[in-house]
Design a protein around this motif. Structure first.
Motif, PDB file in Angstrom:
ATOM      1  N   CYS A 146     -14.979  14.334  -8.835  1.00 40.93           N
ATOM      2  CA  CYS A 146     -16.513  14.704  -7.882  1.00 40.93           C
ATOM      3  C   CYS A 146     -15.588  15.237  -6.290  1.00 40.93           C
ATOM      4  O   CYS A 146     -14.896  14.368  -6.086  1.00 40.93           O
ATOM      5  N   CYS A 187     -16.386  12.899  -3.441  1.00 42.91           N
ATOM      6  CA  CYS A 187     -16.356  11.860  -2.867  1.00 42.91           C
ATOM      7  C   CYS A 187     -14.488  10.899  -3.811  1.00 42.91           C
ATOM      8  O   CYS A 187     -13.908  10.384  -2.762  1.00 42.91           O
ATOM      9  N   CYS A 247     -22.973  13.139  -9.015  1.00 47.34           N
ATOM     10  CA  CYS A 247     -21.911  12.515  -9.607  1.00 47.34           C
ATOM     11  C   CYS A 247     -22.659  10.902  -9.245  1.00 47.34           C
ATOM     12  O   CYS A 247     -23.845  10.733  -8.204  1.00 47.34           O
ATOM     13  N   CYS A 254     -21.335   9.137  -5.735  1.00 46.82           N
ATOM     14  CA  CYS A 254     -22.610   9.798  -4.449  1.00 46.82           C
ATOM     15  C   CYS A 254     -22.838  10.424  -4.523  1.00 46.82           C
ATOM     16  O   CYS A 254     -23.579  11.034  -3.108  1.00 46.82           O
TER      17      CYS A 254
HETATM   18 ZN   LIG Z   1     -18.806  12.312  -6.121  1.00 50.86          ZN
END
Ligand SMILES: [Zn+2]
Length: 134
Positions: free
Chosen positions: A16, A19, A43, A46
């Motif tokens: 991702c 994050c 995600c 996050c």
């Molecule tokens: Zn993430």
């Protein structure tokens, strides 16, 4: 404070972009051809939206084109360095290499494309966890 994860490593690992920890793809292996390009909706770490808009990943084809050309030029340079000036071996080598690397190139292209759009946010996982608690 935690160390900032390397952007190149997270792009290659298809993480991702926000994050740099959660997985972008549902299927972790590029060579499991069934659904190898399926992306999570959000995600898992996050909650960053991975389906930013309809057809978002169509733009990744431009990145795919660039990576494919770069790989072809690299093979061409390797042939020049090895003193091979014949078209047929070059075309066969390029064809085989591009065929075998297509799943990896497609996934990395999507990873690069979303990384160009979504900014890295430190503490995004902690912020998401705090939001869920309250
Ligand atoms: Zn993430």
């Amino acid at each position: 404070m935690a160390k900032t994860p390397n952007i190149i490593k997270s792009i290659i690992a298809c993480k991702c972009p926000k994050c740099r920890e959660g997985n972008l793809f549902i299927n972790k292996q590029a060579f499991k051809y069934q659904n190898f390009l399926d992306v999570h909706d959000n995600c898992l770490k996050c909650n960053q939206d991975f389906q930013i808009e309809a057809g978002f990943y169509l733009g990744a084809m431009f990145v795919t084109y660039g990576l494919t050309i770069a790989l072809t030029v690299a093979i061409f340079v390797a042939f020049i360095v090895l003193n091979i000036y014949s078209l047929v071996p070059f075309l066969i080598t390029t064809g085989i290499t591009l065929t075998l690397t297509t799943p990896i190139i497609l996934r990395i292209s999507r990873s690069i494309w979303i990384s160009m759009t979504v900014k890295y946010t430190p503490n995004s996982i902690e912020n998401y966890a705090k939001k869920n608690k309250s």
